[in-house]
Write a protein that holds these residues in place. Structure first.
Motif, PDB file in Angstrom:
ATOM      1  N   GLY A  56       0.812  -1.204   0.000  1.00  0.00           N
ATOM      2  CA  GLY A  56       0.000   0.000   0.000  1.00  0.00           C
ATOM      3  C   GLY A  56       0.845   1.254   0.000  1.00  0.00           C
ATOM      4  O   GLY A  56       2.007   1.241   0.419  1.00  0.00           O
ATOM      5  N   LEU A  57       0.265   2.322  -0.490  1.00  0.00           N
ATOM      6  CA  LEU A  57       0.966   3.606  -0.517  1.00  0.00           C
ATOM      7  C   LEU A  57       1.234   4.135   0.885  1.00  0.00           C
ATOM      8  O   LEU A  57       2.157   4.917   1.085  1.00  0.00           O
ATOM      9  CB  LEU A  57       0.153   4.633  -1.303  1.00  0.00           C
ATOM     10  CG  LEU A  57      -0.020   4.333  -2.791  1.00  0.00           C
ATOM     11  CD1 LEU A  57      -0.938   5.360  -3.433  1.00  0.00           C
ATOM     12  CD2 LEU A  57       1.327   4.301  -3.487  1.00  0.00           C
ATOM     13  N   ASP A  58       0.432   3.704   1.844  1.00  0.00           N
ATOM     14  CA  ASP A  58       0.576   4.200   3.213  1.00  0.00           C
ATOM     15  C   ASP A  58       1.574   3.377   4.034  1.00  0.00           C
ATOM     16  O   ASP A  58       1.841   3.688   5.181  1.00  0.00           O
ATOM     17  CB  ASP A  58      -0.776   4.222   3.911  1.00  0.00           C
ATOM     18  CG  ASP A  58      -1.419   2.846   3.970  1.00  0.00           C
ATOM     19  OD1 ASP A  58      -1.092   1.995   3.128  1.00  0.00           O
ATOM     20  OD2 ASP A  58      -2.259   2.631   4.859  1.00  0.00           O
ATOM     21  N   GLU A  59       2.154   2.344   3.442  1.00  0.00           N
ATOM     22  CA  GLU A  59       3.078   1.492   4.187  1.00  0.00           C
ATOM     23  C   GLU A  59       4.505   2.016   4.085  1.00  0.00           C
ATOM     24  O   GLU A  59       4.913   2.527   3.048  1.00  0.00           O
ATOM     25  CB  GLU A  59       2.983   0.053   3.677  1.00  0.00           C
ATOM     26  CG  GLU A  59       1.645  -0.528   4.065  1.00  0.00           C
ATOM     27  CD  GLU A  59       1.307  -1.773   3.316  1.00  0.00           C
ATOM     28  OE1 GLU A  59       0.993  -2.741   4.002  1.00  0.00           O
ATOM     29  OE2 GLU A  59       1.334  -1.764   2.086  1.00  0.00           O
ATOM     30  N   ASN A  60       5.219   1.894   5.163  1.00  0.00           N
ATOM     31  CA  ASN A  60       6.596   2.358   5.210  1.00  0.00           C
ATOM     32  C   ASN A  60       7.512   1.243   4.700  1.00  0.00           C
ATOM     33  O   ASN A  60       7.958   0.397   5.466  1.00  0.00           O
ATOM     34  CB  ASN A  60       6.954   2.762   6.639  1.00  0.00           C
ATOM     35  CG  ASN A  60       8.295   3.426   6.706  1.00  0.00           C
ATOM     36  OD1 ASN A  60       9.116   3.309   5.800  1.00  0.00           O
ATOM     37  ND2 ASN A  60       8.536   4.126   7.795  1.00  0.00           N
ATOM     38  N   LEU A  61       7.781   1.280   3.411  1.00  0.00           N
ATOM     39  CA  LEU A  61       8.588   0.221   2.794  1.00  0.00           C
ATOM     40  C   LEU A  61      10.013   0.192   3.328  1.00  0.00           C
ATOM     41  O   LEU A  61      10.593  -0.883   3.460  1.00  0.00           O
ATOM     42  CB  LEU A  61       8.611   0.386   1.279  1.00  0.00           C
ATOM     43  CG  LEU A  61       7.310   0.051   0.569  1.00  0.00           C
ATOM     44  CD1 LEU A  61       7.436   0.321  -0.924  1.00  0.00           C
ATOM     45  CD2 LEU A  61       6.930  -1.389   0.811  1.00  0.00           C
ATOM     46  N   ILE A  62      10.557   1.348   3.641  1.00  0.00           N
ATOM     47  CA  ILE A  62      11.925   1.375   4.172  1.00  0.00           C
ATOM     48  C   ILE A  62      11.987   0.605   5.489  1.00  0.00           C
ATOM     49  O   ILE A  62      12.910  -0.171   5.727  1.00  0.00           O
ATOM     50  CB  ILE A  62      12.431   2.826   4.359  1.00  0.00           C
ATOM     51  CG1 ILE A  62      12.544   3.524   3.018  1.00  0.00           C
ATOM     52  CG2 ILE A  62      13.768   2.854   5.080  1.00  0.00           C
ATOM     53  CD1 ILE A  62      13.517   2.899   2.044  1.00  0.00           C
ATOM     54  N   GLU A  63      10.985   0.800   6.344  1.00  0.00           N
ATOM     55  CA  GLU A  63      10.948   0.066   7.612  1.00  0.00           C
ATOM     56  C   GLU A  63      10.835  -1.437   7.371  1.00  0.00           C
ATOM     57  O   GLU A  63      11.488  -2.230   8.034  1.00  0.00           O
ATOM     58  CB  GLU A  63       9.763   0.538   8.455  1.00  0.00           C
ATOM     59  CG  GLU A  63      10.154   1.042   9.804  1.00  0.00           C
ATOM     60  CD  GLU A  63       8.948   1.542  10.559  1.00  0.00           C
ATOM     61  OE1 GLU A  63       8.068   0.727  10.883  1.00  0.00           O
ATOM     62  OE2 GLU A  63       8.910   2.750  10.819  1.00  0.00           O
ATOM     63  N   LEU A  64       9.989  -1.835   6.445  1.00  0.00           N
ATOM     64  CA  LEU A  64       9.821  -3.263   6.142  1.00  0.00           C
ATOM     65  C   LEU A  64      11.094  -3.861   5.557  1.00  0.00           C
ATOM     66  O   LEU A  64      11.508  -4.960   5.932  1.00  0.00           O
ATOM     67  CB  LEU A  64       8.675  -3.476   5.160  1.00  0.00           C
ATOM     68  CG  LEU A  64       7.268  -3.328   5.699  1.00  0.00           C
ATOM     69  CD1 LEU A  64       6.252  -3.405   4.557  1.00  0.00           C
ATOM     70  CD2 LEU A  64       6.974  -4.390   6.737  1.00  0.00           C
ATOM     71  N   LEU A  65      11.717  -3.144   4.645  1.00  0.00           N
ATOM     72  CA  LEU A  65      12.900  -3.664   3.975  1.00  0.00           C
ATOM     73  C   LEU A  65      14.152  -3.575   4.834  1.00  0.00           C
ATOM     74  O   LEU A  65      15.147  -4.217   4.541  1.00  0.00           O
ATOM     75  CB  LEU A  65      13.124  -2.928   2.656  1.00  0.00           C
ATOM     76  CG  LEU A  65      12.035  -3.156   1.613  1.00  0.00           C
ATOM     77  CD1 LEU A  65      12.229  -2.218   0.445  1.00  0.00           C
ATOM     78  CD2 LEU A  65      12.001  -4.594   1.156  1.00  0.00           C
ATOM     79  N   ASP A  66      14.081  -2.782   5.884  1.00  0.00           N
ATOM     80  CA  ASP A  66      15.247  -2.651   6.746  1.00  0.00           C
ATOM     81  C   ASP A  66      15.401  -3.841   7.681  1.00  0.00           C
ATOM     82  O   ASP A  66      16.427  -3.989   8.327  1.00  0.00           O
ATOM     83  CB  ASP A  66      15.184  -1.351   7.553  1.00  0.00           C
ATOM     84  CG  ASP A  66      16.515  -1.038   8.193  1.00  0.00           C
ATOM     85  OD1 ASP A  66      17.541  -1.159   7.499  1.00  0.00           O
ATOM     86  OD2 ASP A  66      16.530  -0.714   9.391  1.00  0.00           O
TER      87      ASP A  66
END
Length: 83
Positions: A56-66
């Motif tokens: 989703g656009l509202d998801e923090n991808l950097i946090e998930l991928l980190d």
């Protein structure tokens, strides 16, 4: 190892230079595994394709991928499976 984890590991391994057969638990895809921005975008696209969902656009991808563990848990939740 679950099928989801195996698939995620296969995706990640494609983008690692030395293609080490290592555990990713507790590692950052950015700082530990050292995926660059292009590789991260390709990983995201492959995850969406392989697991049939979109981030989703509202998801923090950097946090998930980190954090590999956080990303794996997120995928489990999105596909409706538990470890």
């Amino acid at each position: 190892m679950s099928e989801i984890q195996r698939k995620l590991d296969e995706i990640i391994k494609k983008y690692i230079e030395n293609n080490q057969d290592d555990s990713y638990f507790g590692k950052s895809l950015i700082s530990d595994i050292k995926l660059d921005s292009v590789s991260l975008m390709e990983v995201i696209a492959e995850i969406e394709d392989k697991f049939d969902f979109s981030f989703g656009l509202d998801e923090n991808l950097i946090e998930l991928l980190d954090n590999y563990d956080r990303l794996l848990e997120y995928i489990y939740k999105r596909v409706g499976e538990s470890r």
